[in-house]
Design a protein around this motif. Structure first.
Motif, PDB file in Angstrom:
ATOM      1  N   ARG A 242       0.844  -1.188   0.000  1.00  0.00           N
ATOM      2  CA  ARG A 242       0.000   0.000   0.000  1.00  0.00           C
ATOM      3  C   ARG A 242       0.885   1.246   0.000  1.00  0.00           C
ATOM      4  N   SER A 243       0.487   2.272  -0.725  1.00  0.00           N
ATOM      5  CA  SER A 243       1.241   3.517  -0.763  1.00  0.00           C
ATOM      6  C   SER A 243       1.316   4.110   0.646  1.00  0.00           C
ATOM      7  N   GLN A 244       2.519   4.529   1.037  1.00  0.00           N
ATOM      8  CA  GLN A 244       2.723   5.114   2.349  1.00  0.00           C
ATOM      9  C   GLN A 244       2.665   6.631   2.230  1.00  0.00           C
ATOM     10  N   LEU A 245       1.573   7.226   2.688  1.00  0.00           N
ATOM     11  CA  LEU A 245       1.388   8.671   2.588  1.00  0.00           C
ATOM     12  C   LEU A 245       1.821   9.388   3.858  1.00  0.00           C
ATOM     13  N   ASP A 246       1.852   8.682   4.976  1.00  0.00           N
ATOM     14  CA  ASP A 246       2.178   9.311   6.246  1.00  0.00           C
ATOM     15  C   ASP A 246       3.640   9.097   6.590  1.00  0.00           C
ATOM     16  N   ASP A 247       4.242  10.093   7.244  1.00  0.00           N
ATOM     17  CA  ASP A 247       5.595   9.950   7.751  1.00  0.00           C
ATOM     18  C   ASP A 247       5.594   8.973   8.917  1.00  0.00           C
ATOM     19  N   THR A 248       6.741   8.327   9.145  1.00  0.00           N
ATOM     20  CA  THR A 248       6.852   7.448  10.299  1.00  0.00           C
ATOM     21  C   THR A 248       6.734   8.263  11.577  1.00  0.00           C
ATOM     22  N   VAL A 249       6.223   7.634  12.631  1.00  0.00           N
ATOM     23  CA  VAL A 249       5.984   8.338  13.895  1.00  0.00           C
ATOM     24  C   VAL A 249       7.293   8.709  14.568  1.00  0.00           C
ATOM     25  N   LEU A 250       8.239   7.777  14.642  1.00  0.00           N
ATOM     26  CA  LEU A 250       9.521   8.009  15.289  1.00  0.00           C
ATOM     27  C   LEU A 250      10.662   7.600  14.366  1.00  0.00           C
ATOM     28  N   ASP A 251      11.686   8.440  14.295  1.00  0.00           N
ATOM     29  CA  ASP A 251      12.864   8.079  13.514  1.00  0.00           C
ATOM     30  C   ASP A 251      13.724   7.064  14.253  1.00  0.00           C
ATOM     31  N   ASN A 252      13.785   7.170  15.562  1.00  0.00           N
ATOM     32  CA  ASN A 252      14.638   6.293  16.370  1.00  0.00           C
ATOM     33  C   ASN A 252      13.831   5.721  17.535  1.00  0.00           C
ATOM     34  N   PHE A 253      14.024   4.448  17.813  1.00  0.00           N
ATOM     35  CA  PHE A 253      13.371   3.803  18.948  1.00  0.00           C
ATOM     36  C   PHE A 253      14.158   2.553  19.316  1.00  0.00           C
ATOM     37  N   GLU A 254      13.819   1.966  20.452  1.00  0.00           N
ATOM     38  CA  GLU A 254      14.437   0.712  20.887  1.00  0.00           C
ATOM     39  C   GLU A 254      13.436  -0.424  20.765  1.00  0.00           C
ATOM     40  N   VAL A 255      13.950  -1.605  20.461  1.00  0.00           N
ATOM     41  CA  VAL A 255      13.112  -2.801  20.447  1.00  0.00           C
ATOM     42  C   VAL A 255      13.775  -3.854  21.316  1.00  0.00           C
ATOM     43  N   GLU A 256      13.015  -4.412  22.234  1.00  0.00           N
ATOM     44  CA  GLU A 256      13.490  -5.502  23.081  1.00  0.00           C
ATOM     45  C   GLU A 256      12.889  -6.804  22.574  1.00  0.00           C
TER      46      GLU A 256
END
Length: 338
Positions: A242-256
């Motif tokens: 699907r076309s992505q029209l929205d910017d990502t919410v966060l550029d940087n984050f952590e994943v555990e």
């Protein structure tokens, strides 16, 4: 007779873990036959090389064809779910595509072996009092076993099937011969495009509407259904993102990764899948575009920034799983069951 219907996705487990889905089993299969269906569509019949029965599947399921080290493509199963001896997929030749269809049409030979993964079902057939199927072009393929199942169950249904021309509409003759009263063909060169607005305006409450075809068709149905207040009755499957029209919410984050005991940082150019594999976590994947569902992973805590084309809006809001190849976190830290 067993019910042909599958319950909707609960979000409690990845869909490949549902009954009938065996997405991580690699099967070495033999190309039993290649049959031209139209000038641009070829049906491939696959059987197990060891002669054993195939895994069970339900209408709407697809399989992965492993066509090369970095070439995996998904195709809908279009045969009969009751047939445990062979699988059929129909492949549209796309000369300007990404190479998978050209390889199937030009290089795959009868008698050769091919690695197959699946089946997996992101397009489940839910139980409903009536059904409307809308297919565009090669999108008819997952609809075929759905029609067989609901017709056998005695459910009320109808199909509107569009294509560029009558000669390029695969299985049209078979559908008319078996179900003439329930099938409407709309070849664009003689009848114009499908009257989606008129068709959707007449959809009764409780009708399950299944749509598969080009992205333009899917987007149009989504938009019209939202305007008509019937978005919850629409079921779609995409094989392109699907076309992505929205910017990502966060550029940087952590994943555990909870089961692995590893926490990593994900930057703006990274994917969760990429950092997981770089950390030595054997996360499964296939399309890397958020369309196949292979990498669906349970969320332990945190909020996802969903970017996939598999989960419905309701499933995304439920926030139980995400596709780690393309989706991100909408919070500083997200915990995943890997």
């Amino acid at each position: 007779m067993a019910s042909p219907f599958e319950a909707g996705h609960s979000g409690q487990q990845p869909r490949w873990a549902d009954p009938g889905n065996q997405a991580h089993d690699d099967l070495v299969m033999e190309v039993k036959a290649k049959t031209p269906i139209t000038d641009t569509i070829t049906q491939v019949t696959l059987v197990r090389s060891d002669g054993r029965d195939l895994p069970a599947w339900t209408p709407g399921a697809h399989i992965d064809l492993v066509l090369g080290p970095d070439l995996v493509r998904q195709y809908s199963l279009c045969g009969k779910p009751s047939d445990l001896r062979s699988w059929q997929v129909s492949v549209l030749y796309q000369p300007d595509g990404r190479g998978g269809s050209a390889l199937v049409h030009q290089e795959v030979r009868e008698g050769e072996s091919i690695t197959v993964r699946g089946p997996r079902n992101n397009f489940r057939l839910v139980e409903a009092p009536r059904y409307l199927f809308i297919a565009g072009g090669i999108g008819i393929t997952p609809i075929l076993p759905m029609i067989e199942s609901v017709d056998r169950a005695g459910a009320e249904w109808s199909l509107v099937y569009g294509g560029r021309s009558r000669g390029n509409m695969a299985f049209a003759d078979d559908l008319l011969q078996a179900h003439r009263d329930g099938v409407t063909l709309v070849p664009e060169d003689t009848h114009g495009r499908i009257d989606l607005a008129g068709i959707l305006a007449g959809v009764a409450s409780g009708t399950a509407v299944y749509v598969c075809g080009p992205e333009g068709l899917l987007c149009a149905v989504e938009a019209m259904a939202a305007d008509l207040g019937i978005a919850g009755q629409i079921h779609l499957e995409r094989f392109t993102p699907r076309s992505q029209l929205d910017d990502t919410v966060l550029d940087n984050f952590e994943v555990e990764f909870v089961r692995s005991g590893i926490t990593v940082s994900v930057g703006p150019e990274d994917s969760i899948l990429g950092v997981a594999r770089a950390a030595g976590i054997p996360a499964p994947f296939s399309c890397s575009e958020g369309t196949c569902g292979t990498c669906e992973t349970n969320i332990v805590s945190g909020r996802a920034d969903h970017r996939d084309s598999v989960l419905s809006p309701a499933e995304q809001e439920e926030n139980s799983t995400l596709m780690i190849c393309i989706s991100r976190a909408a919070c500083p830290k997200i915990q995943l069951d890997l």
